[in-house]
Scaffold this motif. Structure first.
Motif, PDB file in Angstrom:
ATOM      1  N   ALA A 251       0.758  -1.204  -0.070  1.00 44.54           N
ATOM      2  CA  ALA A 251       0.183   0.231  -0.068  1.00 44.54           C
ATOM      3  C   ALA A 251       0.890   1.073   0.087  1.00 44.54           C
ATOM      4  N   LEU A 252       0.684   1.991  -1.101  1.00 42.38           N
ATOM      5  CA  LEU A 252       1.659   3.349  -1.121  1.00 42.38           C
ATOM      6  C   LEU A 252       0.808   4.500  -1.523  1.00 42.38           C
ATOM      7  N   ASP A 253       1.241   5.606  -0.508  1.00 38.03           N
ATOM      8  CA  ASP A 253       0.654   6.958  -0.780  1.00 38.03           C
ATOM      9  C   ASP A 253       1.791   7.843  -0.900  1.00 38.03           C
ATOM     10  N   ILE A 254       1.666   8.509  -1.966  1.00 41.87           N
ATOM     11  CA  ILE A 254       2.865   9.475  -1.993  1.00 41.87           C
ATOM     12  C   ILE A 254       2.066  10.900  -2.279  1.00 41.87           C
ATOM     13  N   GLN A 255       2.774  11.805  -1.383  1.00 37.79           N
ATOM     14  CA  GLN A 255       2.081  13.353  -1.569  1.00 37.79           C
ATOM     15  C   GLN A 255       3.322  14.091  -1.694  1.00 37.79           C
ATOM     16  N   ASP A 256       3.155  15.451  -2.006  1.00 37.08           N
ATOM     17  CA  ASP A 256       4.230  16.373  -2.425  1.00 37.08           C
ATOM     18  C   ASP A 256       5.308  16.189  -1.594  1.00 37.08           C
ATOM     19  N   GLU A 257       5.184  16.130  -0.029  1.00 33.05           N
ATOM     20  CA  GLU A 257       6.243  16.027   0.925  1.00 33.05           C
ATOM     21  C   GLU A 257       6.696  14.899   1.703  1.00 33.05           C
ATOM     22  N   VAL A 258       5.714  13.953   1.216  1.00 33.97           N
ATOM     23  CA  VAL A 258       5.673  12.557   2.287  1.00 33.97           C
ATOM     24  C   VAL A 258       5.602  11.417   1.524  1.00 33.97           C
ATOM     25  N   LEU A 259       6.099  10.365   1.549  1.00 29.21           N
ATOM     26  CA  LEU A 259       5.965   8.907   0.884  1.00 29.21           C
ATOM     27  C   LEU A 259       5.524   8.045   2.337  1.00 29.21           C
ATOM     28  N   ASP A 260       4.517   7.376   2.179  1.00 30.46           N
ATOM     29  CA  ASP A 260       3.851   6.407   3.092  1.00 30.46           C
ATOM     30  C   ASP A 260       3.843   5.197   2.242  1.00 30.46           C
ATOM     31  N   LEU A 261       4.636   4.021   2.978  1.00 26.79           N
ATOM     32  CA  LEU A 261       4.469   2.734   2.472  1.00 26.79           C
ATOM     33  C   LEU A 261       4.023   1.674   3.713  1.00 26.79           C
ATOM     34  N   ARG A 262       3.135   0.907   3.303  1.00 25.33           N
ATOM     35  CA  ARG A 262       2.816  -0.057   4.293  1.00 25.33           C
ATOM     36  C   ARG A 262       2.712  -1.610   3.656  1.00 25.33           C
ATOM     37  N   THR A 263       3.296  -2.533   4.346  1.00 21.98           N
ATOM     38  CA  THR A 263       3.098  -3.790   3.902  1.00 21.98           C
ATOM     39  C   THR A 263       2.669  -4.562   5.084  1.00 21.98           C
ATOM     40  N   PRO A 264       2.269  -5.886   5.177  1.00 21.73           N
ATOM     41  CA  PRO A 264       1.808  -6.705   6.465  1.00 21.73           C
ATOM     42  C   PRO A 264       3.109  -6.716   7.410  1.00 21.73           C
ATOM     43  N   LYS A 265       4.332  -6.676   6.817  1.00 19.07           N
ATOM     44  CA  LYS A 265       5.348  -6.860   7.910  1.00 19.07           C
ATOM     45  C   LYS A 265       6.190  -5.394   8.033  1.00 19.07           C
ATOM     46  N   MET A 266       5.902  -4.499   7.268  1.00 20.64           N
ATOM     47  CA  MET A 266       6.929  -3.291   7.340  1.00 20.64           C
ATOM     48  C   MET A 266       6.035  -2.242   7.002  1.00 20.64           C
ATOM     49  N   LYS A 267       6.456  -0.992   7.618  1.00 19.91           N
ATOM     50  CA  LYS A 267       6.049   0.429   7.174  1.00 19.91           C
ATOM     51  C   LYS A 267       7.252   1.167   7.140  1.00 19.91           C
ATOM     52  N   LEU A 268       7.009   2.548   6.279  1.00 17.19           N
ATOM     53  CA  LEU A 268       7.869   3.333   6.066  1.00 17.19           C
ATOM     54  C   LEU A 268       7.218   4.673   5.827  1.00 17.19           C
ATOM     55  N   LEU A 269       7.498   5.531   6.578  1.00 20.79           N
ATOM     56  CA  LEU A 269       6.912   6.965   6.865  1.00 20.79           C
ATOM     57  C   LEU A 269       8.079   7.883   6.354  1.00 20.79           C
ATOM     58  N   LEU A 270       8.338   8.483   5.117  1.00 18.34           N
ATOM     59  CA  LEU A 270       9.596   8.986   4.610  1.00 18.34           C
ATOM     60  C   LEU A 270       9.251  10.785   4.246  1.00 18.34           C
ATOM     61  N   HIS A 271       9.791  11.598   5.021  1.00 17.16           N
ATOM     62  CA  HIS A 271       9.545  13.008   4.668  1.00 17.16           C
ATOM     63  C   HIS A 271      10.657  13.304   3.726  1.00 17.16           C
ATOM     64  N   LEU A 272      10.280  13.577   2.403  1.00 15.14           N
ATOM     65  CA  LEU A 272      11.151  13.700   1.334  1.00 15.14           C
ATOM     66  C   LEU A 272      11.871  15.042   1.635  1.00 15.14           C
ATOM     67  N   PRO A 273      13.260  14.708   0.782  1.00 19.49           N
ATOM     68  CA  PRO A 273      14.139  16.037   1.048  1.00 19.49           C
ATOM     69  C   PRO A 273      13.793  17.330   0.201  1.00 19.49           C
ATOM     70  N   TYR A 274      13.176  16.783  -0.905  1.00 20.13           N
ATOM     71  CA  TYR A 274      12.859  17.952  -1.750  1.00 20.13           C
ATOM     72  C   TYR A 274      11.106  17.643  -2.057  1.00 20.13           C
ATOM     73  N   ARG A 275      10.518  18.855  -2.390  1.00 20.45           N
ATOM     74  CA  ARG A 275       8.930  18.515  -2.698  1.00 20.45           C
ATOM     75  C   ARG A 275       9.156  18.029  -4.085  1.00 20.45           C
ATOM     76  N   VAL A 276       8.053  17.297  -4.138  1.00 21.48           N
ATOM     77  CA  VAL A 276       7.810  16.699  -5.572  1.00 21.48           C
ATOM     78  C   VAL A 276       6.438  16.769  -6.118  1.00 21.48           C
ATOM     79  N   ASN A 277       6.475  16.296  -7.379  1.00 16.67           N
ATOM     80  CA  ASN A 277       5.192  16.399  -8.096  1.00 16.67           C
ATOM     81  C   ASN A 277       4.272  15.050  -7.972  1.00 16.67           C
ATOM     82  N   SER A 278       3.618  14.756  -6.897  1.00 21.70           N
ATOM     83  CA  SER A 278       2.800  13.603  -6.679  1.00 21.70           C
ATOM     84  C   SER A 278       2.061  13.095  -7.816  1.00 21.70           C
ATOM     85  N   LYS A 279       1.928  13.741  -8.549  1.00 20.70           N
ATOM     86  CA  LYS A 279       0.937  13.293  -9.770  1.00 20.70           C
ATOM     87  C   LYS A 279       1.800  12.783 -10.950  1.00 20.70           C
ATOM     88  N   ASP A 280       3.153  13.099 -11.015  1.00 18.53           N
ATOM     89  CA  ASP A 280       4.150  12.596 -11.863  1.00 18.53           C
ATOM     90  C   ASP A 280       5.208  11.802 -11.483  1.00 18.53           C
TER      91      ASP A 280
END
Length: 137
Positions: free
Chosen positions: A80-109
């Motif tokens: 399960a992956l959610d990408i926003q302009d400043e944050v990436l959130d990844l979830r799996t049954p065994k792992m999770k990652l909340l990553l505040h991105l070093p640069y602002r990104v275009n989440s649509k591209d």
């Protein structure tokens, strides 16, 4: 000067809450996967041989951010992956990652691919900086 709030029971405005804070979950026991953040830039012969553009090898001149996440024993359907302009959130049954991105990104591209042989999720994001139209013209 007193500002009138839309709802008198609200404690704070939505602008006061940092993006991605809704994902913070300190009670979640899942471990954080290993990941790498790499940067890519588009260069041509005029950049490499002639030095005609103002590009250099720093991350300030990179157009793309590539995030490689190791997900051992994971199927593509479990991610399960959610990408926003400043944050990436990844979830799996065994792992999770909340990553505040070093640069602002275009989440649509963005481009995402799962390399099942290596068990790596590769995410390519377009960096969105304020003056890129001047720097990369």
């Amino acid at each position: 000067l007193k500002l009138k709030s839309e709802n008198s029971k609200t404690i704070w405005n939505t602008e006061e809450v940092p993006e991605g804070s809704e994902f913070d979950d300190t009670q979640d026991p899942r471990e954080e996967p290993e990941y790498q953040i790499l940067f890519k830039q588009c260069v041509g012969t005029e950049d490499v041989f002639l030095g005609m553009s103002r590009k250099d090898h720093s991350t300030a001149c990179c157009e793309y951010m590539v995030i490689k996440i190791k997900l051992p024993e994971t199927k593509c359907s479990d991610i399960a992956l959610d990408i926003q302009d400043e944050v990436l959130d990844l979830r799996t049954p065994k792992m999770k990652l909340l990553l505040h991105l070093p640069y602002r990104v275009n989440s649509k591209d963005c481009k995402v691919r799962f390399l099942s042989e290596e068990e790596i999720l590769e995410i390519t994001l377009r960096v969105s900086r304020m003056f890129d139209f001047i720097n990369f013209a």
